[in-house]
Write a protein that holds these residues in place. Sequence first.
Motif, mmCIF file in Angstrom:
data_model
loop_
_atom_site.group_PDB
_atom_site.id
_atom_site.type_symbol
_atom_site.label_atom_id
_atom_site.label_comp_id
_atom_site.label_asym_id
_atom_site.label_seq_id
_atom_site.Cartn_x
_atom_site.Cartn_y
_atom_site.Cartn_z
ATOM 1 N N LYS A 52 9.739 -4.543 -8.145
ATOM 2 C CA LYS A 52 9.380 -3.705 -7.068
ATOM 3 C C LYS A 52 8.392 -2.582 -7.578
ATOM 4 O O LYS A 52 7.895 -1.853 -6.925
ATOM 5 C CB LYS A 52 10.518 -2.999 -6.506
ATOM 6 N N ARG B 276 3.868 -11.642 -0.466
ATOM 7 C CA ARG B 276 3.713 -10.603 -1.384
ATOM 8 C C ARG B 276 2.285 -10.277 -1.892
ATOM 9 O O ARG B 276 1.565 -11.058 -2.146
ATOM 10 C CB ARG B 276 4.696 -11.224 -2.588
ATOM 11 N N ILE C 294 6.117 -6.552 -3.460
ATOM 12 C CA ILE C 294 6.775 -6.973 -4.864
ATOM 13 C C ILE C 294 5.750 -7.625 -5.720
ATOM 14 O O ILE C 294 4.779 -8.498 -4.911
ATOM 15 C CB ILE C 294 7.762 -8.097 -4.433
#
Length: 775
Positions: free
Chosen positions: A681, A709, A763
């Motif tokens: 993260k 992502r 992420i």
Amino acid sequence: MRLVFSLLLATSFCVQAAALTTVPLKEVRLTDGPFSHSEQTNLQYLLALDADKLLAPLRREAGIEQKTESYGNWENTGLDGHMLGHYLSALAFMASATANEQIKARLDYLLTELEKIQQAQQGYLGGVPGSKALWQQIQQGQIEADLFSLNKHWVPFYNIHKTFAGLRDIYQQTGDMRAKTLLLNYGNWLKNLVKNLSAQQVQQMLLTEHGGMNEVLADMAVIYDDDSYMTLAKDFTELRILEPLLKGEDKLTGLHANTQIPKVVGIARIAELSGDKDWLKAAEYFWSLVVEQRTVAIGGNSVREHFHPKDDFNPMLNEVEGPETCNTYNMLKLSMLLYRQTGQSKYLDYYERGLWNHILASQHPEHGGFVYFTSMRPQHYRVYSKVDQGMWCCVGSGIESHSKHGEFIYSFDKNALQVNLWIASSINTPEIKLHQQTLFPDENSTELVFDAASTLNLQLRYPSWAGAVKVWRNSKAVEVTAKAGEHILLAGPWQQGDKVKLELPMQLSLEAMPAKPDYHAVLYGPIVLASRSTPFKNESLSFVADDSRMGHIASGPTCPVSAAPLYIGDTKNFLASLKRLPNQPLSFSTGQGFLQGKPELIPFFRLHDSRYQIYFQHTSLELWQQQKASQEQQDKSAALLEQQTLDKVYPGEQQPESDHFYQGEQSEAGINSGRHWRHSKSWFSYQLSHKGQQNLTLRLEYFGLDGGRAFEVWLDDKKLTDVELKSGLGPDWYSVDYPIPNDLLPKNANHFRIKFVAKPGNIAGGLYQVRLLKL
């Protein structure tokens, strides 16, 4: 009744005295043979190591003036000081096994210096870089742990466990009271470190590899007759590994193999001392999962240090990083513990297999260097450590292994001496004195000669691999009623000069690789046979590793699997075609039926400084012709990729990440269908080596269900690209190439740091492979 260790006293932790105990190492001497040669070669290796270099990390952390700089390699890149602990154990075993005065003097010097270091450290004895700040954080409950990093330090408990174990081994093997005091002080330091931590915090800490801390703490409970150490041993037992084993669940696939094995050694030791049958059952179940489902012929396990799926041994054949020697070192310890508690012959059978074919084979017989990975890939090779450079874990366990070959040749079972292994040696105890004369495995017999009268019975192991065993007592035949897997009982008393001869018929056999029934290893009795390979003319390979961080990997060219020698026809005909060569050490010629070569087979433990082949494919001509074109294309593609590859990382795998100096924050790693990944993260990064080349490409491997992502990729302090993973893809892996502009490459270094930075609220990753390619 003998105890497990000759210097330990019975305590409240032992429910009852064990029926089976090992003969103390100090009462066994190796005589002329391969293990005696190994022991003496290792003795010279030990003396060639510089004690002050090994002490340097500990002196640094204690603020004591150093006499010399530390060794390099793993000893100055984060695991500083781990080799000293192994060295203490190795010296202790060697002092006990040989009574060598130089070894004793080296031990004496180290204990004197360790006393000075400990006085300056309030009990602590470790070379972990930044020790003071690290342990203050842990004591205050500030714990950030992943598989190989505890508060951004590389496996610190794994590291200091070696010193704990070394001090224990010195005391147990030599009785030196200084080692006992040093260990007690270290134990008090550890108690103080964790006294305010909750059980949950300790378990969080144990997520990081921590060696066999539970085992050594259990031993300390006996040494000091102190229940608190047994409690601490149980606290240091990781529930993530114990609980599935107690339930009979196989959760090993994808785990870092040698992280788990020492934990289970500790579980077995706690079971032995406490009499806990459930913990013993858990250790036995683990052993069966590893040995019976994940182990190859030499007794080793794992690929790239991890347990691969038990139904997929393709990685074992294709990868060059095959079974790790440390794993077998620890599996032998576990097998001995389980045999002492159960008496089951399978533990002896495995011990013999691993000792002869992996441990003995992992040491160079001339310069004494040690092997890290033993590849099962046909026609690959191994590299050996250099005494002043290679400081890997398998060097540490190696110097221990080859100092204690005599520890399990004999054991006691009530009023009987058990002869477990066919190794030239002598035993000298108050109850029995005899010597074993044997040229095993070149000859299939051994003779025991009594050097003094004794009232003990003899129990001779009847190996599972042996044919119809024959026994003579003072030249008179003895009827053998025992079966393979049992012991042959010969009742005492005995007179000086009495002789017992045991003939152990050895047969050739084939053993299929698990989950690969068309690949077989050839064995003669328990001895794995292999062939030398010379697939490339005028090839120049170095079989001694350099001092680079990944020097332990035999990273030279791989040979095409499609070009390896293979056998066409029935396996029964193959065995029948093998002929033992006369007038030379154990070796066999191969007959008709081989394609692409006609190998000669010799014991693998005698095969060094060469490419080799242990597993041979057995197939029909028709199937081979069908497979060959496809395999050749696969080999060609794989060879081209390796030629283009300058560096690669397998994210989420412990050693590849540590070898590439992983860093990160808020990062996690896991396993998806047997493959490792990492994401964050925040960010994570690796150091890649470009070897001075330009015109490079970064290839990243993703999983199709991670769509959406978004993250950035940075090269040192410069952004390389923005990434947004595609959505709508299926559950499969795919790769994307990112060209690297030459002006982003560092001008004065052969390496750079590649960093993956999550965009706000997103992420970075998951990444399954990072590969640096030249165009």
